[in-house]
Design a protein around this motif. Structure first.
Motif, PDB file in Angstrom:
ATOM      1  N   LYS A  50      14.074   5.406  -1.247  1.00 24.97           N
ATOM      2  CA  LYS A  50      12.674   5.211  -0.832  1.00 24.97           C
ATOM      3  C   LYS A  50      11.698   5.863  -1.817  1.00 24.97           C
ATOM      4  O   LYS A  50      10.492   5.645  -1.734  1.00 24.97           O
ATOM      5  CB  LYS A  50      12.455   5.786   0.565  1.00 24.97           C
ATOM      6  N   MET A  75       4.946   5.278  -9.402  1.00 24.94           N
ATOM      7  CA  MET A  75       3.860   4.325  -9.645  1.00 24.94           C
ATOM      8  C   MET A  75       2.904   4.926 -10.668  1.00 24.94           C
ATOM      9  O   MET A  75       2.624   6.122 -10.611  1.00 24.94           O
ATOM     10  CB  MET A  75       3.062   4.067  -8.353  1.00 24.94           C
ATOM     11  N   ARG A 132      11.532  -2.109  -9.998  1.00 23.73           N
ATOM     12  CA  ARG A 132      11.184  -2.032  -8.583  1.00 23.73           C
ATOM     13  C   ARG A 132      11.048  -0.571  -8.126  1.00 23.73           C
ATOM     14  O   ARG A 132      10.413  -0.264  -7.131  1.00 23.73           O
ATOM     15  CB  ARG A 132      12.266  -2.727  -7.739  1.00 23.73           C
ATOM     16  N   LEU A 177       7.191   1.569 -11.099  1.00 22.82           N
ATOM     17  CA  LEU A 177       6.220   0.475 -11.135  1.00 22.82           C
ATOM     18  C   LEU A 177       5.131   0.726 -12.169  1.00 22.82           C
ATOM     19  O   LEU A 177       4.358   1.679 -12.054  1.00 22.82           O
ATOM     20  CB  LEU A 177       5.538   0.328  -9.769  1.00 22.82           C
ATOM     21  N   GLY A 226      -0.238   2.687   1.686  1.00 23.16           N
ATOM     22  CA  GLY A 226       0.385   1.607   2.449  1.00 23.16           C
ATOM     23  C   GLY A 226       1.897   1.640   2.342  1.00 23.16           C
ATOM     24  O   GLY A 226       2.619   1.419   3.326  1.00 23.16           O
ATOM     25  N   LEU A 227       2.393   1.937   1.151  1.00 27.05           N
ATOM     26  CA  LEU A 227       3.847   2.040   0.963  1.00 27.05           C
ATOM     27  C   LEU A 227       4.413   3.210   1.768  1.00 27.05           C
ATOM     28  O   LEU A 227       5.496   3.111   2.342  1.00 27.05           O
ATOM     29  CB  LEU A 227       4.166   2.195  -0.524  1.00 27.05           C
ATOM     30  N   MET A 241       3.188   4.299   4.544  1.00 31.00           N
ATOM     31  CA  MET A 241       3.206   3.824   5.933  1.00 31.00           C
ATOM     32  C   MET A 241       4.461   2.986   6.202  1.00 31.00           C
ATOM     33  O   MET A 241       4.956   2.950   7.316  1.00 31.00           O
ATOM     34  CB  MET A 241       1.963   2.972   6.210  1.00 31.00           C
ATOM     35  N   ARG A 242       4.929   2.321   5.183  1.00 31.12           N
ATOM     36  CA  ARG A 242       6.112   1.471   5.316  1.00 31.12           C
ATOM     37  C   ARG A 242       7.412   2.281   5.203  1.00 31.12           C
ATOM     38  O   ARG A 242       8.496   1.759   5.381  1.00 31.12           O
ATOM     39  CB  ARG A 242       6.076   0.394   4.220  1.00 31.12           C
ATOM     40  N   TYR A 291       8.097   4.431   2.404  1.00 29.30           N
ATOM     41  CA  TYR A 291       8.392   4.808   1.024  1.00 29.30           C
ATOM     42  C   TYR A 291       7.856   6.205   0.720  1.00 29.30           C
ATOM     43  O   TYR A 291       7.042   6.748   1.470  1.00 29.30           O
ATOM     44  CB  TYR A 291       7.809   3.773   0.052  1.00 29.30           C
ATOM     45  N   MET A 327       2.480  11.410   5.367  1.00 30.27           N
ATOM     46  CA  MET A 327       2.043  10.811   4.099  1.00 30.27           C
ATOM     47  C   MET A 327       2.756  11.477   2.924  1.00 30.27           C
ATOM     48  O   MET A 327       2.166  12.287   2.197  1.00 30.27           O
ATOM     49  CB  MET A 327       0.527  10.990   3.947  1.00 30.27           C
ATOM     50  N   ALA A 348      10.088  15.973  -1.632  1.00 31.03           N
ATOM     51  CA  ALA A 348      10.713  16.169  -0.316  1.00 31.03           C
ATOM     52  C   ALA A 348       9.691  16.498   0.763  1.00 31.03           C
ATOM     53  O   ALA A 348       9.958  16.333   1.954  1.00 31.03           O
ATOM     54  CB  ALA A 348      11.750  17.285  -0.404  1.00 31.03           C
ATOM     55  N   SER A 349       8.506  16.953   0.350  1.00 30.04           N
ATOM     56  CA  SER A 349       7.486  17.323   1.337  1.00 30.04           C
ATOM     57  C   SER A 349       6.975  16.076   2.058  1.00 30.04           C
ATOM     58  O   SER A 349       6.772  15.029   1.450  1.00 30.04           O
ATOM     59  CB  SER A 349       6.308  18.011   0.636  1.00 30.04           C
ATOM     60  N   ASN A 350       6.750  16.213   3.358  1.00 32.98           N
ATOM     61  CA  ASN A 350       6.191  15.090   4.115  1.00 32.98           C
ATOM     62  C   ASN A 350       4.670  15.040   4.048  1.00 32.98           C
ATOM     63  O   ASN A 350       4.057  14.142   4.611  1.00 32.98           O
ATOM     64  CB  ASN A 350       6.658  15.150   5.574  1.00 32.98           C
ATOM     65  N   LEU A 400      -6.525  -1.840   0.616  1.00 33.89           N
ATOM     66  CA  LEU A 400      -5.470  -1.318  -0.257  1.00 33.89           C
ATOM     67  C   LEU A 400      -4.256  -0.851   0.549  1.00 33.89           C
ATOM     68  O   LEU A 400      -3.115  -1.024   0.118  1.00 33.89           O
ATOM     69  CB  LEU A 400      -6.006  -0.169  -1.110  1.00 33.89           C
ATOM     70  N   HIS A 401      -4.503  -0.245   1.711  1.00 37.71           N
ATOM     71  CA  HIS A 401      -3.365   0.171   2.534  1.00 37.71           C
ATOM     72  C   HIS A 401      -2.558  -1.063   2.943  1.00 37.71           C
ATOM     73  O   HIS A 401      -1.317  -1.049   2.935  1.00 37.71           O
ATOM     74  CB  HIS A 401      -3.835   0.923   3.783  1.00 37.71           C
ATOM     75  N   ALA A 402      -3.270  -2.109   3.306  1.00 36.12           N
ATOM     76  CA  ALA A 402      -2.609  -3.347   3.706  1.00 36.12           C
ATOM     77  C   ALA A 402      -1.782  -3.912   2.548  1.00 36.12           C
ATOM     78  O   ALA A 402      -0.641  -4.356   2.730  1.00 36.12           O
ATOM     79  CB  ALA A 402      -3.648  -4.371   4.160  1.00 36.12           C
ATOM     80  N   GLY A 449      -0.545  -2.238  -0.024  1.00 38.33           N
ATOM     81  CA  GLY A 449       0.619  -1.381  -0.233  1.00 38.33           C
ATOM     82  C   GLY A 449       1.689  -1.643   0.811  1.00 38.33           C
ATOM     83  O   GLY A 449       2.892  -1.697   0.494  1.00 38.33           O
ATOM     84  N   TYR A 450       1.254  -1.811   2.049  1.00 35.93           N
ATOM     85  CA  TYR A 450       2.226  -2.105   3.108  1.00 35.93           C
ATOM     86  C   TYR A 450       2.948  -3.422   2.811  1.00 35.93           C
ATOM     87  O   TYR A 450       4.171  -3.530   2.951  1.00 35.93           O
ATOM     88  CB  TYR A 450       1.548  -2.161   4.483  1.00 35.93           C
ATOM     89  N   GLY A 500       5.529  -3.047   0.324  1.00 38.57           N
ATOM     90  CA  GLY A 500       6.735  -2.486   0.933  1.00 38.57           C
ATOM     91  C   GLY A 500       7.574  -3.551   1.625  1.00 38.57           C
ATOM     92  O   GLY A 500       8.809  -3.558   1.516  1.00 38.57           O
ATOM     93  N   TYR A 532       1.573  -8.282  -7.441  1.00 29.50           N
ATOM     94  CA  TYR A 532       2.892  -8.113  -6.815  1.00 29.50           C
ATOM     95  C   TYR A 532       3.246  -9.257  -5.867  1.00 29.50           C
ATOM     96  O   TYR A 532       4.276  -9.213  -5.209  1.00 29.50           O
ATOM     97  CB  TYR A 532       2.954  -6.761  -6.085  1.00 29.50           C
ATOM     98  N   SER A 541       1.917  17.666   8.212  1.00 25.61           N
ATOM     99  CA  SER A 541       3.154  17.345   8.920  1.00 25.61           C
ATOM    100  C   SER A 541       4.044  18.569   9.028  1.00 25.61           C
ATOM    101  O   SER A 541       4.859  18.665   9.947  1.00 25.61           O
ATOM    102  CB  SER A 541       3.930  16.248   8.178  1.00 25.61           C
ATOM    103  N   GLU A 542       3.923  19.451   8.069  1.00 21.33           N
ATOM    104  CA  GLU A 542       4.777  20.633   8.023  1.00 21.33           C
ATOM    105  C   GLU A 542       3.908  21.878   8.159  1.00 21.33           C
ATOM    106  O   GLU A 542       2.710  21.829   7.908  1.00 21.33           O
ATOM    107  CB  GLU A 542       5.581  20.626   6.716  1.00 21.33           C
TER     108      GLU A 542
END
Lengths: 370, 396
Positions: free
Chosen positions: A69, A73, A97, A100, A115-116, A118-119, A121, A157, A209-211, B166-168, B170-171, B174, B216, B371-372
């Motif tokens: 993942k 970029m 891939r 990039l 966005g990636l 969020m998916r 990555y 993120m 590794a950080s989230n 842009l988020h869309a 990028g999604y 993915g 892409y 998050s952490e």
């Protein structure tokens, strides 16, 4: 991390010293050849002498291999390997891939990385030069930094933004800046900057590794000097400052390329009979104050050095916090040595502009004058 | 001697007596329409290919389009009232844009992802979002309001214009990288639908999103609601050519549709999303519609637009025309009465629940900024707790 044997511990400590030495030396002695051979027998990678650029390259390769993942970029990071060659060979090994070459649009790079993420990555972005991060500033500060809290923690993120930064390379406008304070000022971001190849190798992997989003500032003038990198033993968490040289009279603190300047200043000071303790921040947000406050409590004096503008800077934050937390230990006000509060000048004037060992020592003298 | 010599009118400095050719500067694009403003199904020539998609729809779906639009309009009234009564910081009306929103949203499949702007309340509801979450955002109780993964992949509202494009993208990159496109499996091939407005098309991010999407070949549909006004600035200030033409400049198809025609909104979006899922790449839709109300409740549209203009668009109301068509197909008065009653119930229930929303506690300031664990979050919350508890009657 697994427990070390005594022998491994001894090796690690020796490396730490060699690593510190390498920050000021142009090429460190590869002192650990014996240990390296033994490690090879045990299937370990041992200690290699690498430039910071190569160390980050190796760290990126590790992260790319470990987790599919993880993707890189950026502009010109594919077959070219980036303008500093930090990503050299990664595209060939892992494919386009995973590495990039993006269109030339920093906001687009950061926004699509969001966005990636969020998916699912874990994008690692390369900004080509410090001064070119600003087209992406909006996406970094209004989006990337806030999306975790806006989702009440339902998403994270894990985006790393690598930024070659700082002066000393004689380049043209927008190529020598130190914009880290803008990002340290922004809640939701983490900001770090390694000073040695060993730290860079491990910290880039910790950042990936950080989230949380991490701004990873790479001192570009330190890309080329070599130092030992122990690829088996990290001991470098993402946000841990450390004393890189012990001393008794004045504490000097900085990050990135400034550590080299501070170590040179400490060498000169030693010749003059003054003992400087050098602290490497490594992390600018959050700041690990423990080792710094311990040091100031011993020396009673602190000089903060940075290439960035002094006004409203990380150095200002440190000065304020140390004054609040170590007030009764201080024998002198915390003094700052910074870039001047002007645009980074034409490169012909950069040696006047950038904090030098002499300018650090001038501040040290003032601190000792109280 | 001076090198500078002023040249005579009509000549160049070299003496060339050329003529300036007035090149064509009026750009047009046909508007694709199935249902005309009178409520008659009379496809324009460009709409003919889309007709079978509508003809295939069962009555229940056609009725659902009406129900969605009626609920949207009724909620608009409830939201505006709540704001006027001091219960919301802001309301963002969508009166007039119901057909653009409902048709496009109903064209998406469950696995698709929707990135809204901030006006697409009915789109969220169609995806399963409880609209009380939107009110929570507009009431100032939250910065987001919902988890997209639990709400039909309907992502958060984005207030910085065009950031979500842009988020869309990028999604969608993915989805492409995951291979969830072009496999031929209609249950798993996915696409992204992103909403933005005519004002947002001027943002750099909207243009960069088109660059990345094209580069892409993302499975993605850009859905522009051209409601003619960006607060008080008309679309003519954003673009001298139809916004649908922005597609071809970036290497993707662009279609201009009548955004007040729910059938064409559905059909063109359906076609575009299916192309995207099949691996054909991104495309762009400009839905020409009109914001009948204010930009938000903070705005006074009488200051910048004429009554005549509003009257012109009232004649093209998306719900009236669709109702006329449904009636012509035999929908009973009882159906419309039932829908009106349902819409009123939904709005009343929403209002009731909005009034009972509770304020968040102060921990929420610090929770999930990272998050952490982060030392400043812990230190500052502890400080605030201690500070508050220092007041008489303060919480411990």
């Amino acid at each position: 991390m697994s427990a070390r044997t005594e022998e491994e511990q001894a090796v690690a400590e020796t490396i730490e010293l060699a690593d510190a030495a390498s920050v000021s030396a142009s090429v460190a002695e590869p002192a650990q050849r014996d240990a390296r051979d033994e490690h090879a027998e045990q299937g370990m990678r041992g200690v290699q002498t690498l430039s910071m650029a190569k160390a980050i390259n190796a760290g990126l390769r590790e992260a790319l291999r470990a987790d599919e993942k993880v993707i890189l970029m950026g502009e010109d990071i594919g077959p070219l390997g980036g303008v500093f060659r930090v990503t050299e060979g990664l595209s060939a090994e892992l494919g386009e891939r995973r590495v990039l070459d993006t269109p030339l649009a920093e906001s687009g790079i950061v926004g699509t990385a969001i966005g990636l993420a969020m998916r699912g990555y874990r994008p690692v972005i390369e900004i080509q030069f410090d001064g070119f991060i600003f087209p992406g500033f909006d996406q970094i500060t209004t989006q990337l930094a806030r999306l975790t809290v806006r989702h009440d923690g339902a998403i994270s993120m894990p985006v790393v933004i690598r930024v070659p930064y700082g002066g000393h390379i004689g380049s043209i406008e927008h190529h020598q800046e130190s914009p880290e304070a803008y990002f340290a000022h922004t809640p939701g971001l983490r900001v770090v900057s390694p000073s040695s190849p060993h730290d860079a190798y491990w910290m880039i992997q910790e950042a990936i590794a950080s989230n949380d989003p991490v701004l990873f500032f790479e001192p570009k003038s330190r890309y080329w000097p070599k130092g030992p990198v122990d690829q088996d033993h990290s001991g470098v968490p993402l946000h841990a400052s450390r004393v890189i040289r012990q001393g008794t009279d004045v504490t000097v603190v900085g990050h990135g390329a400034m550590i080299s300047t501070l170590l040179q200043a400490a060498d000169i000071a030693a010749e003059e009979g003054m003992s400087l303790e050098v602290v490497d921040l490594r992390s600018l947000s959050p700041i690990d104050y423990g080792p710094l406050l311990d040091s100031v409590q011993r020396t009673g004096r602190l000089v903060v050095a940075q290439e960035a503008y002094g006004f409203v800077s990380v150095g200002s934050e440190i000065a304020a916090t140390v004054a609040e937390r170590a007030f009764y230990s201080l024998e002198a006000p915390v003094l700052r040595v910074s870039g001047f509060d002007t645009p980074f000048p034409p490169a012909a004037l950069e040696t006047e502009y950038l904090p030098s060992p002499d300018r650090v020592l001038e501040a040290v003298d003032r601190a000792l004058g109280y | 001697m001076s090198l500078y010599r002023p040249h005579k009118k009509g000549t160049t400095p070299s003496g060339y007596r050329g003529t300036v050719v007035a090149r064509e500067r009026d750009f047009t694009a046909p508007t694709v329409q199935l249902l005309n403003p009178a409520g008659v199904l009379r496809p324009t020539p460009e709409a003919e290919p889309y007709l079978p998609l509508v003809e295939a729809l069962p009555d229940t779906t056609l009725e659902q389009f009406y129900r969605d639009m009626a609920i949207s309009r009724r909620i608009d009234i409830a939201g505006a009232n709540l704001q006027r009564q001091g219960q919301l910081a802001l309301w963002v009306p969508s009166h007039g844009q119901e057909a653009a929103q409902v048709g496009s949203a109903r064209a998406a499949r469950a696995q698709d992802h929707i990135f809204p702007s901030y006006r697409e309340h009915i789109v969220g509801m169609i995806r399963g979002l409880d609209p009380v979450n939107i009110l929570s955002l507009l009431r100032g109780a939250t910065l987001g309001g919902w988890n997209p993964a639990e709400n039909g992949n309907f992502h958060l509202y984005t207030l910085v214009l065009a950031s979500q494009t842009l988020h869309a993208t990028g999604y969608a990159m993915g989805i492409q990288f995951d291979g969830s496109v072009g496999t031929g499996d209609p249950e798993t091939d996915a696409a992204v639908l992103v909403y933005y407005g005519d004002g947002s098309t001027s943002q750099g991010d909207a243009n960069e999103a088109l660059v990345f999407a094209s580069s892409y070949q993302t499975p993605q549909v850009f859905f522009i609601q051209n409601n003619q006004w960006a607060i008080s600035v008309p679309v003519s200030r954003q673009s001298r050519s139809p916004l649908s033409l922005r597609g071809s400049g970036f290497g993707m198809p662009g279609v201009r549709i009548d955004g007040n025609d729910v059938l064409v909104s559905y059909a063109v979006t359906r076609q575009s999303l299916e192309e995207a899922r099949s691996g054909a790449g991104p495309s762009l839709i400009e839905a020409v519609t009109y914001r009948m109300g204010a930009h938000t409740t903070a705005d006074d549209p009488t200051k910048y637009r004429t009554d005549a203009e509003v009257a012109y668009w009232a004649e093209r109301d998306p719900i009236t025309r669709y109702r006329t068509w449904l009636e012509g197909r035999g929908a009973s008065p009882a159906f419309f009465d039932e829908v009106d009653a349902e819409a009123a119930d939904v709005a009343a229930d929403l209002r009731r629940r909005a009034l009972s929303l509770t304020a968040p506690t102060r921990e929420k300031i610090f929770a999930h900024v990272y998050s952490e664990p982060h030392p400043l979050m812990a230190e500052e919350l502890a400080w605030l707790d201690a500070y508050e508890s220092g007041f008489e009657g303060g919480a411990a």
